[in-house]
Design a protein around this motif. Structure first.
Motif, PDB file in Angstrom:
ATOM      1  N   GLN A  77       0.835  -1.206   0.000  1.00  0.00           N
ATOM      2  CA  GLN A  77       0.000   0.000   0.000  1.00  0.00           C
ATOM      3  C   GLN A  77       0.871   1.257   0.000  1.00  0.00           C
ATOM      4  O   GLN A  77       0.605   2.215  -0.727  1.00  0.00           O
ATOM      5  N   TYR A  78       1.924   1.255   0.794  1.00  0.00           N
ATOM      6  CA  TYR A  78       2.834   2.404   0.839  1.00  0.00           C
ATOM      7  C   TYR A  78       3.469   2.625  -0.532  1.00  0.00           C
ATOM      8  O   TYR A  78       3.555   3.759  -1.020  1.00  0.00           O
ATOM      9  N   ARG A  79       3.943   1.543  -1.143  1.00  0.00           N
ATOM     10  CA  ARG A  79       4.600   1.674  -2.436  1.00  0.00           C
ATOM     11  C   ARG A  79       3.629   2.144  -3.519  1.00  0.00           C
ATOM     12  O   ARG A  79       4.022   2.882  -4.417  1.00  0.00           O
ATOM     13  N   SER A  80       2.371   1.696  -3.454  1.00  0.00           N
ATOM     14  CA  SER A  80       1.408   2.132  -4.469  1.00  0.00           C
ATOM     15  C   SER A  80       1.077   3.618  -4.306  1.00  0.00           C
ATOM     16  O   SER A  80       0.803   4.301  -5.285  1.00  0.00           O
ATOM     17  N   ARG A  81       1.089   4.124  -3.093  1.00  0.00           N
ATOM     18  CA  ARG A  81       0.789   5.549  -2.866  1.00  0.00           C
ATOM     19  C   ARG A  81       1.977   6.455  -3.173  1.00  0.00           C
ATOM     20  O   ARG A  81       1.808   7.621  -3.497  1.00  0.00           O
ATOM     21  N   HIS A  82       3.204   5.941  -3.028  1.00  0.00           N
ATOM     22  CA  HIS A  82       4.396   6.773  -3.176  1.00  0.00           C
ATOM     23  C   HIS A  82       5.219   6.382  -4.405  1.00  0.00           C
ATOM     24  O   HIS A  82       6.439   6.292  -4.345  1.00  0.00           O
ATOM     25  N   LYS A  83       4.554   6.147  -5.511  1.00  0.00           N
ATOM     26  CA  LYS A  83       5.276   5.825  -6.755  1.00  0.00           C
ATOM     27  C   LYS A  83       5.930   7.085  -7.290  1.00  0.00           C
ATOM     28  O   LYS A  83       5.414   8.179  -7.166  1.00  0.00           O
TER      29      LYS A  83
END
Length: 84
Positions: A77-83
């Protein structure tokens, strides 16, 4: 009208800057002197740097599968929000 006041202000500014400059020069020489004293009278160091022992991570601690799954989801979830 304000000429004596400006003259005093300039004199005060020059005096203050002079004191700071002199203090910094004294500080530089004091630091150099202390450095030379430490190098002269300090402990002798070997050529090879001493490395502190590293703590090895222990794999004996097991993580609850539910906790591991929650961590994986949080990372995704973090990686999807901070691409980038």
């Amino acid at each position: 009208m304000n000429e004596p006041l400006m003259s005093q202000a300039v004199d005060l500014m020059i005096a203050g800057m002079g004191f700071v400059f002199v203090f910094l020069i004294i500080l530089v020489f004091a630091t150099l002197a202390m450095s030379k004293l430490v190098l002269r009278f300090g402990p002798v160091e070997s050529d090879a740097p001493v490395k502190p022992p590293r703590a090895k991570p222990s794999a004996s601690k097991s993580v609850d599968p539910d906790t591991a799954e929650a961590i994986k989801k949080a990372i995704a979830q973090y990686r999807s929000r901070h691409k980038k």
